[in-house]
Write a protein that holds these residues in place. Structure first.
Motif, PDB file in Angstrom:
ATOM      1  N   VAL A  80     -12.527  -6.816   3.882  1.00  0.00           N
ATOM      2  CA  VAL A  80     -11.442  -5.878   3.572  1.00  0.00           C
ATOM      3  C   VAL A  80     -11.919  -4.823   2.580  1.00  0.00           C
ATOM      4  O   VAL A  80     -11.693  -3.615   2.758  1.00  0.00           O
ATOM      5  CB  VAL A  80     -10.215  -6.633   3.011  1.00  0.00           C
ATOM      6  CG1 VAL A  80      -9.184  -5.644   2.456  1.00  0.00           C
ATOM      7  CG2 VAL A  80      -9.576  -7.483   4.093  1.00  0.00           C
ATOM      8  N   ASP A  87      -7.124  -6.939  -0.805  1.00  0.00           N
ATOM      9  CA  ASP A  87      -6.093  -7.869  -0.348  1.00  0.00           C
ATOM     10  C   ASP A  87      -5.667  -8.768  -1.510  1.00  0.00           C
ATOM     11  O   ASP A  87      -6.377  -9.709  -1.869  1.00  0.00           O
ATOM     12  CB  ASP A  87      -6.607  -8.715   0.810  1.00  0.00           C
ATOM     13  CG  ASP A  87      -5.487  -9.472   1.515  1.00  0.00           C
ATOM     14  OD1 ASP A  87      -4.386  -9.562   0.935  1.00  0.00           O
ATOM     15  OD2 ASP A  87      -5.706  -9.963   2.637  1.00  0.00           O
ATOM     16  N   GLY A 127      -2.356 -11.475   8.271  1.00  0.00           N
ATOM     17  CA  GLY A 127      -3.396 -10.457   8.340  1.00  0.00           C
ATOM     18  C   GLY A 127      -3.013  -9.323   9.273  1.00  0.00           C
ATOM     19  O   GLY A 127      -3.213  -8.142   8.964  1.00  0.00           O
ATOM     20  N   THR A 145      -0.395  -5.346   0.298  1.00  0.00           N
ATOM     21  CA  THR A 145      -0.759  -6.746   0.053  1.00  0.00           C
ATOM     22  C   THR A 145      -0.059  -7.303  -1.187  1.00  0.00           C
ATOM     23  O   THR A 145       0.125  -8.523  -1.282  1.00  0.00           O
ATOM     24  CB  THR A 145      -2.281  -6.908  -0.066  1.00  0.00           C
ATOM     25  OG1 THR A 145      -2.788  -6.078  -1.132  1.00  0.00           O
ATOM     26  CG2 THR A 145      -2.962  -6.509   1.232  1.00  0.00           C
ATOM     27  N   TYR A 238      -8.204  -6.941   8.917  1.00  0.00           N
ATOM     28  CA  TYR A 238      -7.192  -7.694   8.166  1.00  0.00           C
ATOM     29  C   TYR A 238      -6.797  -8.977   8.899  1.00  0.00           C
ATOM     30  O   TYR A 238      -6.513  -9.998   8.264  1.00  0.00           O
ATOM     31  CB  TYR A 238      -5.963  -6.828   7.907  1.00  0.00           C
ATOM     32  CG  TYR A 238      -6.135  -5.881   6.739  1.00  0.00           C
ATOM     33  CD1 TYR A 238      -5.853  -6.294   5.438  1.00  0.00           C
ATOM     34  CD2 TYR A 238      -6.575  -4.576   6.929  1.00  0.00           C
ATOM     35  CE1 TYR A 238      -6.006  -5.440   4.361  1.00  0.00           C
ATOM     36  CE2 TYR A 238      -6.740  -3.706   5.859  1.00  0.00           C
ATOM     37  CZ  TYR A 238      -6.455  -4.142   4.574  1.00  0.00           C
ATOM     38  OH  TYR A 238      -6.618  -3.288   3.513  1.00  0.00           O
TER      39      TYR A 238
END
Length: 339
Positions: A80, A87, A127, A145, A238
């Motif tokens: 990520v 995240d 995700g 997130t 993700y």
């Protein structure tokens, strides 16, 4: 001598699998990875002089077991961050996955394999949600997130009823079992974590998808103009990260042998710490998942070594914070020099 020369000529003409792998690993050990690796070696030497127990096989195996969960979380965090995202939800998502796995198996009577798949699936769905919100609504990953962190945290406590789930079936705790190499006990979860690092490293360094991830992190607009479907790639990144968080949850259940709704509350920050200490840039496009493994081990080595020296836990946290600031400062200086 002539035989050696002939062998070298043959490898240059038709390199063996071993030779190719050696070259690939050498290519991955760039400056951003060598710095953390050197820090890990220096820290290990220092703690070895402070405690005779530090370099024992039992203690080093314990260090790896202690970083097993956060290290696996950090794999997802790395891919990520390589896209210039972040995240914050991974620890909470992992905790929700553990509660789904354990309640499905213990309270609802599902077969353990089905329970594990359900836990992995809900983590992967988080995700997908993160990636979709980032791409479709053009929201910053930090905000998205942060929101899903709170959603996952609330769902964990609602679904668990604030109760710890115990008496788990053997399959759910399999990766907490050990085998011995000499006198040293090693968990199957440790082996799985290392395999995940190797697979992720190979994908990032040796496949088109991996190169696209780096390109996206370096310059999203330039990547789009070269024909990369950046939106789809971000959703995939993700989603895969979410699946990896589910695997981390499976390892957590195996290690603790319970489904704990309080789990994972600081693991998001610990995973970011491992990524940063491993030399991956928070601005995306630069870094290595092997460096992340080194970063996770640095945290584990420092905490274990300081504990053996009798240093209070709060000072261990303080020193970890200092290390993070130093790592980010080094990254900033490297970026300025490149400009």
């Amino acid at each position: 001598m002539m035989s050696n020369l002939a062998t070298q000529e043959q490898e240059r003409a038709d390199p063996s699998f071993t030779t190719r792998m050696r070259e690939m690993f050498a290519g991955s050990l760039n400056v951003s990875t060598l710095g953390p690796l050197l820090a890990l070696i220096i820290a290990s030497i220092f703690f070895a002089t402070q405690s005779p127990r530090f370099l024992t096989g039992t203690n080093l195996s314990l260090v790896v077991q202690q970083v097993m969960v956060v290290g696996t979380l950090a794999i997802g965090q790395t891919i990520v961050i390589l896209t210039a995202g972040i995240d914050l939800s991974n620890g909470a998502v992992m905790a929700f996955g553990t509660i789904v796995m354990t309640r499905f198996a213990v309270d609802f009577g599902f077969p353990p394999i089905v329970a594990i798949v359900a836990g992995l699936a809900v983590c992967a769905l988080f995700g997908v949600l993160n990636g979709t919100l980032v791409t479709s609504l053009q929201l910053p990953p930090f905000i998205v997130t942060l929101g899903t962190l709170n959603i996952a945290f609330a769902m964990t406590h609602i679904f668990s009823g604030e109760k710890t789930v115990s008496n788990l079936p053997d399959i759910l705790i399999f990766f907490g079992n050990t085998f011995k190499i000499g006198e040293t006990a090693i968990t199957y979860g440790t082996v799985l974590m290392v395999l995940l690092f190797l697979v992720t490293w190979f994908i990032l360094r040796q496949t088109a998808v991996g190169r696209h991830v780096y390109a996206l992190g370096n310059n999203a607009e330039a990547a789009r103009l070269t024909g990369i479907n950046t939106r789809r790639l971000l959703v995939i990144v993700y989603s895969v990260a979410g699946l990896v968080y589910g695997i981390a949850g499976m390892l957590l259940v195996a290690r603790t042998e319970v489904g704990d709704p309080q789990a994972g509350q600081t693991d998001n920050l610990d995973s970011i710490t491992a990524v940063v200490l491993g030399g991956t840039s928070l601005f995306g496009g630069r870094g290595s998942v092997i460096g992340t493994l080194v970063g996770a081990l640095i945290v584990g080595i420092f905490r274990n070594g300081l504990q053996l020296m009798g240093v209070l836990a709060i000072y261990q946290v303080l020193i970890t914070g200092v290390l993070v600031i130093l790592a980010v400062a080094v990254d900033q200086l490297a970026r300025r020099r490149q400009k």
